[in-house]
Motif scaffolding. Structure first.
Motif, mmCIF file in Angstrom:
data_model
loop_
_atom_site.group_PDB
_atom_site.id
_atom_site.type_symbol
_atom_site.label_atom_id
_atom_site.label_comp_id
_atom_site.label_asym_id
_atom_site.label_seq_id
_atom_site.Cartn_x
_atom_site.Cartn_y
_atom_site.Cartn_z
ATOM 1 N N ALA A 82 0.834 -1.202 0.000
ATOM 2 C CA ALA A 82 0.000 0.000 0.000
ATOM 3 C C ALA A 82 0.870 1.253 0.000
ATOM 4 O O ALA A 82 2.101 1.189 0.100
ATOM 5 C CB ALA A 82 -0.925 0.004 1.227
ATOM 6 N N GLY A 83 0.226 2.398 -0.113
ATOM 7 C CA GLY A 83 0.899 3.690 0.003
ATOM 8 C C GLY A 83 1.940 3.920 -1.069
ATOM 9 O O GLY A 83 1.796 3.510 -2.225
ATOM 10 N N LEU A 84 3.013 4.604 -0.686
ATOM 11 C CA LEU A 84 4.042 4.986 -1.639
ATOM 12 C C LEU A 84 4.750 3.772 -2.229
ATOM 13 O O LEU A 84 5.140 3.776 -3.407
ATOM 14 C CB LEU A 84 5.049 5.914 -0.967
ATOM 15 N N ALA A 86 3.386 0.871 -2.896
ATOM 16 C CA ALA A 86 2.490 0.338 -3.932
ATOM 17 C C ALA A 86 2.501 1.234 -5.163
ATOM 18 O O ALA A 86 2.482 0.737 -6.293
ATOM 19 C CB ALA A 86 1.076 0.214 -3.375
ATOM 20 N N ALA A 87 2.521 2.545 -4.960
ATOM 21 C CA ALA A 87 2.577 3.466 -6.100
ATOM 22 C C ALA A 87 3.875 3.285 -6.874
ATOM 23 O O ALA A 87 3.884 3.291 -8.114
ATOM 24 C CB ALA A 87 2.428 4.904 -5.619
ATOM 25 N N THR A 88 4.987 3.107 -6.165
ATOM 26 C CA THR A 88 6.279 2.886 -6.811
ATOM 27 C C THR A 88 6.277 1.571 -7.578
ATOM 28 O O THR A 88 6.776 1.484 -8.706
ATOM 29 C CB THR A 88 7.407 2.885 -5.771
ATOM 30 N N ALA A 89 5.694 0.538 -6.978
ATOM 31 C CA ALA A 89 5.583 -0.750 -7.666
ATOM 32 C C ALA A 89 4.731 -0.625 -8.924
ATOM 33 O O ALA A 89 4.942 -1.349 -9.903
ATOM 34 C CB ALA A 89 4.992 -1.797 -6.728
ATOM 35 N N GLY A 90 3.772 0.292 -8.918
ATOM 36 C CA GLY A 90 2.912 0.520 -10.071
ATOM 37 C C GLY A 90 3.520 1.417 -11.129
ATOM 38 O O GLY A 90 2.877 1.673 -12.152
ATOM 39 N N GLY A 91 4.742 1.919 -10.888
ATOM 40 C CA GLY A 91 5.424 2.700 -11.910
ATOM 41 C C GLY A 91 5.657 4.154 -11.587
ATOM 42 O O GLY A 91 6.221 4.880 -12.411
ATOM 43 N N TYR A 98 10.129 9.561 2.281
ATOM 44 C CA TYR A 98 9.348 8.557 3.000
ATOM 45 C C TYR A 98 9.746 7.175 2.482
ATOM 46 O O TYR A 98 9.375 6.778 1.389
ATOM 47 C CB TYR A 98 7.858 8.811 2.762
ATOM 48 N N ASP A 99 10.521 6.439 3.254
ATOM 49 C CA ASP A 99 11.071 5.167 2.778
ATOM 50 C C ASP A 99 10.504 3.965 3.519
ATOM 51 O O ASP A 99 11.049 2.861 3.427
ATOM 52 C CB ASP A 99 12.591 5.177 2.882
ATOM 53 N N THR A 100 9.408 4.137 4.245
ATOM 54 C CA THR A 100 8.771 3.018 4.934
ATOM 55 C C THR A 100 7.890 2.239 3.962
ATOM 56 O O THR A 100 7.206 2.828 3.138
ATOM 57 C CB THR A 100 7.916 3.533 6.109
ATOM 58 N N VAL A 101 7.914 0.920 4.056
ATOM 59 C CA VAL A 101 7.032 0.077 3.254
ATOM 60 C C VAL A 101 5.730 -0.104 4.023
ATOM 61 O O VAL A 101 5.723 -0.645 5.133
ATOM 62 C CB VAL A 101 7.684 -1.288 2.957
ATOM 63 N N ASP A 102 4.633 0.356 3.447
ATOM 64 C CA ASP A 102 3.321 0.238 4.092
ATOM 65 C C ASP A 102 2.589 -0.984 3.558
ATOM 66 O O ASP A 102 2.613 -1.279 2.356
ATOM 67 C CB ASP A 102 2.477 1.481 3.824
ATOM 68 N N VAL A 103 1.935 -1.687 4.466
ATOM 69 C CA VAL A 103 1.174 -2.887 4.124
ATOM 70 C C VAL A 103 -0.197 -2.775 4.770
ATOM 71 O O VAL A 103 -0.314 -2.390 5.942
ATOM 72 C CB VAL A 103 1.899 -4.157 4.622
ATOM 73 N N LEU A 104 -1.235 -3.105 4.007
ATOM 74 C CA LEU A 104 -2.596 -3.121 4.537
ATOM 75 C C LEU A 104 -3.021 -4.556 4.816
ATOM 76 O O LEU A 104 -2.760 -5.459 4.025
ATOM 77 C CB LEU A 104 -3.575 -2.495 3.534
ATOM 78 N N PRO A 143 4.011 -8.230 -5.547
ATOM 79 C CA PRO A 143 2.856 -8.772 -4.822
ATOM 80 C C PRO A 143 1.595 -7.944 -5.071
ATOM 81 O O PRO A 143 1.657 -6.859 -5.652
ATOM 82 C CB PRO A 143 3.303 -8.661 -3.357
ATOM 83 N N ASP A 144 0.441 -8.471 -4.608
ATOM 84 C CA ASP A 144 -0.808 -7.726 -4.743
ATOM 85 C C ASP A 144 -0.664 -6.375 -4.044
ATOM 86 O O ASP A 144 0.009 -6.256 -3.007
ATOM 87 C CB ASP A 144 -1.963 -8.516 -4.120
ATOM 88 N N ARG A 145 -1.316 -5.363 -4.589
ATOM 89 C CA ARG A 145 -1.196 -4.016 -4.038
ATOM 90 C C ARG A 145 -2.489 -3.255 -4.230
ATOM 91 O O ARG A 145 -3.412 -3.709 -4.924
ATOM 92 C CB ARG A 145 -0.046 -3.266 -4.722
ATOM 93 N N THR A 146 -2.564 -2.098 -3.598
ATOM 94 C CA THR A 146 -3.703 -1.218 -3.827
ATOM 95 C C THR A 146 -3.574 -0.582 -5.205
ATOM 96 O O THR A 146 -2.482 -0.490 -5.770
ATOM 97 C CB THR A 146 -3.772 -0.123 -2.750
ATOM 98 N N SER A 147 -4.688 -0.130 -5.752
ATOM 99 C CA SER A 147 -4.686 0.524 -7.050
ATOM 100 C C SER A 147 -3.860 1.809 -6.984
ATOM 101 O O SER A 147 -3.580 2.330 -5.900
ATOM 102 C CB SER A 147 -6.120 0.853 -7.478
ATOM 103 N N MET A 148 -3.481 2.332 -8.141
ATOM 104 C CA MET A 148 -2.660 3.539 -8.147
ATOM 105 C C MET A 148 -3.372 4.694 -7.463
ATOM 106 O O MET A 148 -2.764 5.430 -6.663
ATOM 107 C CB MET A 148 -2.285 3.907 -9.578
#
Length: 317
Positions: A82-84, A86-91, A98-104, A143-148
């Motif tokens: 999730a968060g940044l 997930a956005a980075t993973a989406g391109g 902000y370098d924390t990996v957020d997970v929902l 992995p699965d992520r939130t939408s952009m």
């Protein structure tokens, strides 16, 4: 990691799909527990944390994709990026503090404390619970992520400052990863979102044509000082027949304002900017140039010069 051959076994495909990170349950579904233990004790595999393994030796650094997979698998069933992150993973491109990996995870699940479980080679992971996460806000991925759109809204909530939130939203739209309408639809489903008013105001400015944070600041400066709003990212064809994009343009008064960011200090960009400025002058338009710092920290001076230029062009105020 290379794509496996068509006749590869299920373990090879699993390691490829998950960047070499897997759970103990996944490993023992295709290998015997004693084989998995031997891989660990021999150093061919390593342990990320309890229940999560890596099919590489302990000393090798983690890749970004491995950090994402480790976070999601360690967070447990139903977890998604999730968060940044997930956005980075989406391109989404860009460098953010902000370098924390957020997970929902689902709201009914207990939140795992991964800050103390994961090794030092991995970034910090923050596990958050989501009370409502519709299918439209989910995206199948590795992995699965939130939408952009959902990722950007969450990132804007969770970063430290308002400026960082605006930068992320502007970057997502500027890079054509998402539209303001898509972000607005997510926000409609999240009435209690942190910085909701700021996000909506930013979307309004982006929809008006301002794509960079400095251009958003300029649009708000004009509103505060009673100046007519400019057209942002206005496209026009120059004398050579090429399309040019203007940061801010008042077509009625033929006034163009250029906001110079850090890239304008580069000699090649600077020379190109000067040539473009000359063409605008030749075509009969006025042009004003300000630094992004001036727009943010000297707004009164910027507004005064824009007002003077507009009045010189016939604006009655």
């Amino acid at each position: 990691m290379r794509i496996p051959r068509d006749d590869a076994d299920p373990l090879q495909w699993l390691l490829f799909e998950q960047s070499g990170i897997l759970t103990w349950a996944q490993a023992t579904a295709v290998l015997s527990p004693s084989t998995v233990r031997h891989l660990l004790t021999s150093g061919r595999w390593s342990r990320v944390c309890r229940g999560v393994l890596r099919a590489e030796s302990p000393g090798r650094p983690y890749s970004t994709a491995q950090a994402w997979w480790a976070a999601v698998l360690a967070a447990g069933e139903g977890a998604i990026l999730a968060g940044l992150a997930a956005a980075t993973a989406g391109g989404l491109r860009g460098t953010y503090r902000y370098d924390t990996v957020d997970v929902l995870i689902p709201h009914h699940r207990h939140r795992a404390d991964l800050l103390r479980r994961l090794p030092l080679g991995l970034p910090a992971v923050r596990v958050r619970r989501a009370r409502h996460l519709p299918d439209t806000d989910r995206q199948r991925a590795r992995p699965d992520r939130t939408s952009m759109a959902r990722s950007l809204v969450d990132a804007a909530q969770w970063v430290r400052t308002d400026d960082e939130a605006q930068q992320i939203l502007a970057a997502g739209c500027q890079q054509r990863r998402v539209t303001p309408a898509e972000i607005g639809a997510v926000l409609d489903r999240m009435p209690q979102a942190r910085r909701g008013a700021l996000i909506r105001e930013t979307l309004h400015d982006i929809a008006g044509g301002a794509e960079a944070l400095s251009e958003i600041d300029l649009a708000r400066l004009c509103r505060r000082h009673g100046l007519p709003p400019p057209q942002g990212q206005h496209r026009r064809r120059d004398t050579d027949g090429r399309n040019r994009y203007l940061d801010a343009y008042w077509p009625r008064w033929s006034l163009h304002v250029e906001i110079d960011g850090g890239h304008h200090m580069d000699a090649r960009h600077w020379a190109a900017d000067l040539r473009r400025q000359n063409k605008i002058w030749i075509e009969g338009d006025r042009i004003l140039r300000f630094t992004a710092f001036d727009v943010r920290h000297r707004p009164a001076e910027v507004a005064a010069q824009i007002r003077a230029a507009l009045k010189a062009a016939g604006w009655q105020g």
